[in-house]
Design a protein around this motif. Structure first.
Motif, mmCIF file in Angstrom:
data_model
loop_
_atom_site.group_PDB
_atom_site.id
_atom_site.type_symbol
_atom_site.label_atom_id
_atom_site.label_comp_id
_atom_site.label_asym_id
_atom_site.label_seq_id
_atom_site.Cartn_x
_atom_site.Cartn_y
_atom_site.Cartn_z
ATOM 1 N N PHE A 175 -43.176 -15.076 79.734
ATOM 2 C CA PHE A 175 -43.814 -14.849 81.025
ATOM 3 C C PHE A 175 -42.818 -14.906 82.176
ATOM 4 O O PHE A 175 -41.749 -15.523 82.078
ATOM 5 C CB PHE A 175 -44.954 -15.845 81.263
ATOM 6 N N SER A 176 -43.209 -14.227 83.246
ATOM 7 C CA SER A 176 -42.491 -14.313 84.510
ATOM 8 C C SER A 176 -42.976 -15.577 85.208
ATOM 9 O O SER A 176 -44.176 -15.747 85.425
ATOM 10 C CB SER A 176 -42.796 -13.081 85.372
ATOM 11 N N SER A 183 -33.996 -18.974 85.530
ATOM 12 C CA SER A 183 -34.709 -19.277 86.770
ATOM 13 C C SER A 183 -35.946 -18.406 86.976
ATOM 14 O O SER A 183 -36.849 -18.773 87.728
ATOM 15 C CB SER A 183 -33.770 -19.107 87.966
ATOM 16 N N GLN A 184 -36.019 -17.260 86.283
ATOM 17 C CA GLN A 184 -37.119 -16.326 86.512
ATOM 18 C C GLN A 184 -38.094 -16.195 85.344
ATOM 19 O O GLN A 184 -39.275 -15.906 85.561
ATOM 20 C CB GLN A 184 -36.561 -14.931 86.821
ATOM 21 N N TYR A 185 -37.605 -16.393 84.121
ATOM 22 C CA TYR A 185 -38.434 -16.111 82.955
ATOM 23 C C TYR A 185 -38.413 -17.263 81.952
ATOM 24 O O TYR A 185 -37.466 -18.051 81.909
ATOM 25 C CB TYR A 185 -37.957 -14.823 82.265
ATOM 26 N N SER A 212 -41.138 -4.759 79.429
ATOM 27 C CA SER A 212 -40.466 -5.598 80.424
ATOM 28 C C SER A 212 -41.501 -6.313 81.275
ATOM 29 O O SER A 212 -42.450 -5.688 81.761
ATOM 30 C CB SER A 212 -39.571 -4.747 81.336
ATOM 31 N N LEU A 213 -41.323 -7.606 81.456
ATOM 32 C CA LEU A 213 -42.191 -8.348 82.360
ATOM 33 C C LEU A 213 -42.057 -7.767 83.763
ATOM 34 O O LEU A 213 -40.953 -7.481 84.222
ATOM 35 C CB LEU A 213 -41.813 -9.830 82.355
ATOM 36 N N GLY A 214 -43.193 -7.580 84.425
ATOM 37 C CA GLY A 214 -43.191 -6.976 85.747
ATOM 38 C C GLY A 214 -43.533 -5.501 85.734
ATOM 39 O O GLY A 214 -43.821 -4.924 86.786
ATOM 40 N N MET A 215 -43.526 -4.861 84.544
ATOM 41 C CA MET A 215 -43.848 -3.440 84.472
ATOM 42 C C MET A 215 -45.331 -3.228 84.766
ATOM 43 O O MET A 215 -46.155 -4.133 84.612
ATOM 44 C CB MET A 215 -43.474 -2.865 83.103
ATOM 45 N N SER A 252 -36.393 -11.085 80.172
ATOM 46 C CA SER A 252 -37.555 -10.384 80.728
ATOM 47 C C SER A 252 -38.061 -9.289 79.805
ATOM 48 O O SER A 252 -39.092 -8.671 80.089
ATOM 49 C CB SER A 252 -37.202 -9.760 82.082
ATOM 50 N N LYS A 253 -37.360 -9.057 78.691
ATOM 51 C CA LYS A 253 -37.703 -7.925 77.837
ATOM 52 C C LYS A 253 -38.069 -8.352 76.418
ATOM 53 O O LYS A 253 -37.503 -9.285 75.866
ATOM 54 C CB LYS A 253 -36.530 -6.938 77.772
#
Length: 218
Positions: free
Chosen positions: A173-174, A153-155, A33-36, A27-28
């Motif tokens: 990507f997320s 599973s998430q990224y 960080s993805l989602g920030m 995620s980084k």
């Protein structure tokens, strides 16, 4: 020539693998960080206020921000191997990061060299025959072939080579946010098409007399 190429590969591997991430956190990317959120990202870059590009407002807000690390003094952006970083936001959350590598920094490197360098940071890659889409980025074709992929599973992290720029790029990507963003973009295009179709069916005199037709264009 072999010595020069080996030095070049070693340099790029150092640039791509630093700083190393514990547990191979997909995620980084560097300090991002993805989602920030947009305000959180503003603390990482030398752009205040953030000069974002609004892609659409409905049914969800899609915004984009482009940074060129070469002109920044911020650590999170500094990297000699990077030409451009493209951030995409869905309702204020970072859902995609597109890192385009500098042609000169990666000159002479093969796709396998890049895979090995990135794997130092994100672990073992999977080879795939898939493609990835770029619905809003004008510097890339609608889709590009994926060279290698790192995912959980998430990224998802994907190495591609732009046919237009002739340079390597990393697309992160997320999965959840990217899916929601793509659906929102598709719905927006459908809404625009429906409005255009309805507008075309109205009598010319009614379209001309519509007081809200040019709202916001003065």
């Amino acid at each position: 020539m072999k010595i020069i190429r080996s030095v070049g590969i070693s340099l790029v591997m150092i640039l791509l693998s630093a700083p190393l991430i514990r547990g191979q956190d997909l995620s980084k990317y560097r300090g991002f960080s993805l989602g920030m959120s947009l305000p959180e990202l503003s603390n990482q870059v030398d752009l205040r206020p953030l000069q974002t590009k609004l892609i659409q407002k409905r049914p969800a807000v899609i915004q984009e921000l482009t940074c060129w690390p070469g002109g920044s003094s911020d650590y999170s952006l500094q990297a000699d191997s990077i030409w451009q970083i493209f951030f995409s936001f869905y309702n204020g959350q970072l859902f995609r990061i597109l890192v385009t590598y500098d042609q000169d920094a990666t000159h002479g490197l093969t796709a396998e060299d890049m895979v090995q360098a990135i794997s130092k940071k994100y672990g073992t890659a999977t080879r795939t025959a898939g493609e990835i889409s770029f619905p809003t980025n004008e510097l890339y074709r609608t889709t590009e072939k994926v060279i290698a992929r790192w995912e959980d599973s998430q990224y998802s992290i994907n190495l591609v080579r732009s046919r237009f720029l002739n340079s390597f790029a990393l697309v992160m990507f997320s999965k959840r946010l990217d899916g929601e963003a793509e659906a929102a973009i598709a719905r927006s295009l459908k809404m625009e098409g429906a409005r255009g179709s309805a507008e075309g069916k109205r009598p010319p005199e009614k379209r001309a007399a519509d007081p809200g037709r040019f709202e916001g264009k003065r």
